[in-house]
Design a protein around this motif. Structure first.
Motif, mmCIF file in Angstrom:
data_model
loop_
_atom_site.group_PDB
_atom_site.id
_atom_site.type_symbol
_atom_site.label_atom_id
_atom_site.label_comp_id
_atom_site.label_asym_id
_atom_site.label_seq_id
_atom_site.Cartn_x
_atom_site.Cartn_y
_atom_site.Cartn_z
ATOM 1 N N THR A 307 0.811 -1.219 0.000
ATOM 2 C CA THR A 307 0.000 0.000 0.000
ATOM 3 C C THR A 307 0.844 1.268 0.000
ATOM 4 O O THR A 307 0.283 2.367 -0.099
ATOM 5 N N LYS A 308 2.154 1.133 0.108
ATOM 6 C CA LYS A 308 2.999 2.329 0.067
ATOM 7 C C LYS A 308 2.912 2.974 -1.301
ATOM 8 O O LYS A 308 3.032 2.304 -2.319
ATOM 9 N N PRO A 309 2.721 4.291 -1.373
ATOM 10 C CA PRO A 309 2.571 4.953 -2.680
ATOM 11 C C PRO A 309 3.829 4.822 -3.530
ATOM 12 O O PRO A 309 4.946 5.037 -3.066
ATOM 13 N N LYS A 310 3.645 4.444 -4.780
ATOM 14 C CA LYS A 310 4.715 4.373 -5.778
ATOM 15 C C LYS A 310 4.191 5.079 -7.023
ATOM 16 O O LYS A 310 3.465 4.496 -7.823
ATOM 17 N N LYS A 311 4.575 6.312 -7.176
ATOM 18 C CA LYS A 311 3.989 7.158 -8.213
ATOM 19 C C LYS A 311 4.604 6.848 -9.571
ATOM 20 O O LYS A 311 5.823 6.773 -9.718
ATOM 21 N N ARG A 312 3.703 6.691 -10.552
ATOM 22 C CA ARG A 312 4.113 6.350 -11.913
ATOM 23 C C ARG A 312 3.188 7.049 -12.899
ATOM 24 O O ARG A 312 2.062 7.427 -12.562
ATOM 25 N N ILE A 313 3.690 7.158 -14.131
ATOM 26 C CA ILE A 313 2.901 7.707 -15.233
ATOM 27 C C ILE A 313 3.005 6.722 -16.387
ATOM 28 O O ILE A 313 4.115 6.374 -16.808
ATOM 29 N N ASN A 314 1.862 6.265 -16.877
ATOM 30 C CA ASN A 314 1.828 5.271 -17.957
ATOM 31 C C ASN A 314 1.203 5.878 -19.207
ATOM 32 O O ASN A 314 0.219 6.618 -19.115
#
Length: 424
Positions: A307-314
């Protein structure tokens, strides 16, 4: 005549007197003298005059003369199989080269833009040509990599092509979706995933902690899930991705009718839909598949670490013969982390619902974790109780063991009767 017959069959001959002192050779005393073998009547001068080399020559045989002991009828099966194999090899070579040339065409069109935005493009250090930035993982899959840019740790690119090199698999991939709706039809696409720094430059790139690092603006931004997807894949995206399932799906008047907006908040939608992005999606047309900004995992989280945030852009785009229409959207995707670091800071009221959704998932996982730990403690306690009972029972005599087991059975029967009474 009688004498001749007797001589021929060894008639009676006068016995020879044995020489005294020569008893060991008595058996050979009566043996006739050896005579030379008679020459056969068929022996002629040609055989007698045969040269020495002719004795070692291989005699004539049809064993090694294939043309004398076989005919074309014996190779009917090979005549059918070999052309088929030859065609398969040609198709494989052609399909592999066609996929390679299509991947190189993509890299040639996008390499200048990537080299303009990033310090390193491809897996080799230093400046690389458009042909060197790709790595062939499979005959239908290529990948590349870019790093060295503000606000972005790195970007992974994956190019997926159809299996031109295997017509049987390609035919199966097109036929199976006709019978199973859950399986998508094959398509050629490029998928790019950008992993942002989110204020962790010093953790991922230590050089940011010295020199000009103080001049670099903060790259952190609020976590959220936002997506613009093509309606053809909207249902599948919601079913396959956990992060997309947290959003609400709506149409947007400024976007094409074949797209849908999936967002957790209207304020997030207004921040993301800039005029440049709207125009780029219109220009991309049907080549556009999805643009996703997320901080949640793709799969359902099962532990608190997930649940730890891992920010990504796809970004997902279909591969076309020309890339003029999709290049503006691709460039906007590369620069989107800069826009997020600047504008993705929302009011507490807008983040309250987002935080509530995250907290509910965390509480569910924590409850499941606590239940599992309680079950483990119960199992351990029962095991310890059984061990103590067995130790106590082993120290008793036979009569005491019988009484102990009878009392134990009485207690179990009373518990069962009490449970049945309560249920009734």
């Amino acid at each position: 005549m009688a004498d001749f017959v007797k001589g021929l069959f060894g008639g009676q001959q006068p016995a020879k007197v044995a020489i005294p002192g020569d008893d060991d050779f008595a058996d050979y005393a009566g043996a006739p003298e050896p005579t030379p073998a008679a020459i056969s009547s068929y022996t002629d001068a040609a055989h007698l005059a045969q040269p020495t080399g002719a004795l070692t020559a291989r005699p004539y045989t049809a064993w090694y003369r294939v043309w004398e002991r076989t005919s074309p009828e014996d190779f009917k099966l090979e005549m059918y199989i070999l052309p088929f194999l030859f065609v398969l090899i040609l198709v494989h070579v052609w399909g592999t080269r066609a996929n390679r040339s299509k991947a190189k065409a993509w890299s040639k069109a996008h390499a200048p833009l990537l080299q303009q935005e990033f310090a390193q493009v491809g897996f080799r250090e230093g400046e690389a040509t458009s042909d060197d930035i790709l790595r062939e993982k499979k005959a239908d899959e290529y990948s590349t990599y870019a790093t060295g840019r503000q606000n972005v740790a790195f970007i992974d690119f994956k190019i997926t092509l159809i299996k031109r090199f295997n017509p049987f698999m390609l035919l199966g991939e097109y036929l199976i979706p006709l019978f199973f709706e859950s399986i998508p039809a094959p398509a050629e696409r490029v998928e790019a995933t950008a992993y942002v720094f989110d204020g962790n430059e010093a953790k991922h790139a230590p050089q940011y902690g010295s020199g000009d690092a103080k001049k670099v603006s903060n790259s952190s931004f609020d976590g959220f899930v936002f997506a613009i997807v093509h309606k053809d894949i909207m249902k599948r995206m919601r079913e396959d991705r956990y992060d997309i399932s947290l959003t609400t799906t709506r149409d947007h008047a400024k976007l094409p009718v074949w797209t849908a907006v999936m967002s957790e908040s209207a304020e997030i939608t207004d921040m993301m839909l800039t005029p440049e992005l709207i125009k780029a999606i219109h220009d991309a047309g049907d080549s556009f598949e999805a643009l996703i900004v997320t901080d949640q995992p793709i799969d359902q989280p099962k532990t608190l670490d997930d649940t730890k945030p891992k920010k990504r852009i796809n970004l997902s785009l279909k591969l076309e013969s020309t890339y003029t229409a999709t290049l503006p959207l691709f460039q906007l995707f590369l620069r989107l982390p800069d826009h997020l670091a600047t504008a993705a800071h929302f009011r507490p009221e807008a983040l309250r619902r987002i935080k509530q959704t995250r907290d509910e998932q965390i509480s569910k996982i924590r409850k499941l974790d606590d239940d599992e730990k309680a079950e483990e403690r119960k199992v351990a306690a029962d095991k310890q109780k059984r061990e103590l009972r067995d130790q106590k029972l082993g120290r008793l005599s036979a009569e005491e063991q019988r009484k102990f087991l009878e009392k134990e059975r009485e207690r179990d029967s009373k518990k069962k009767m009490k449970r049945s009474t309560v249920k009734g």
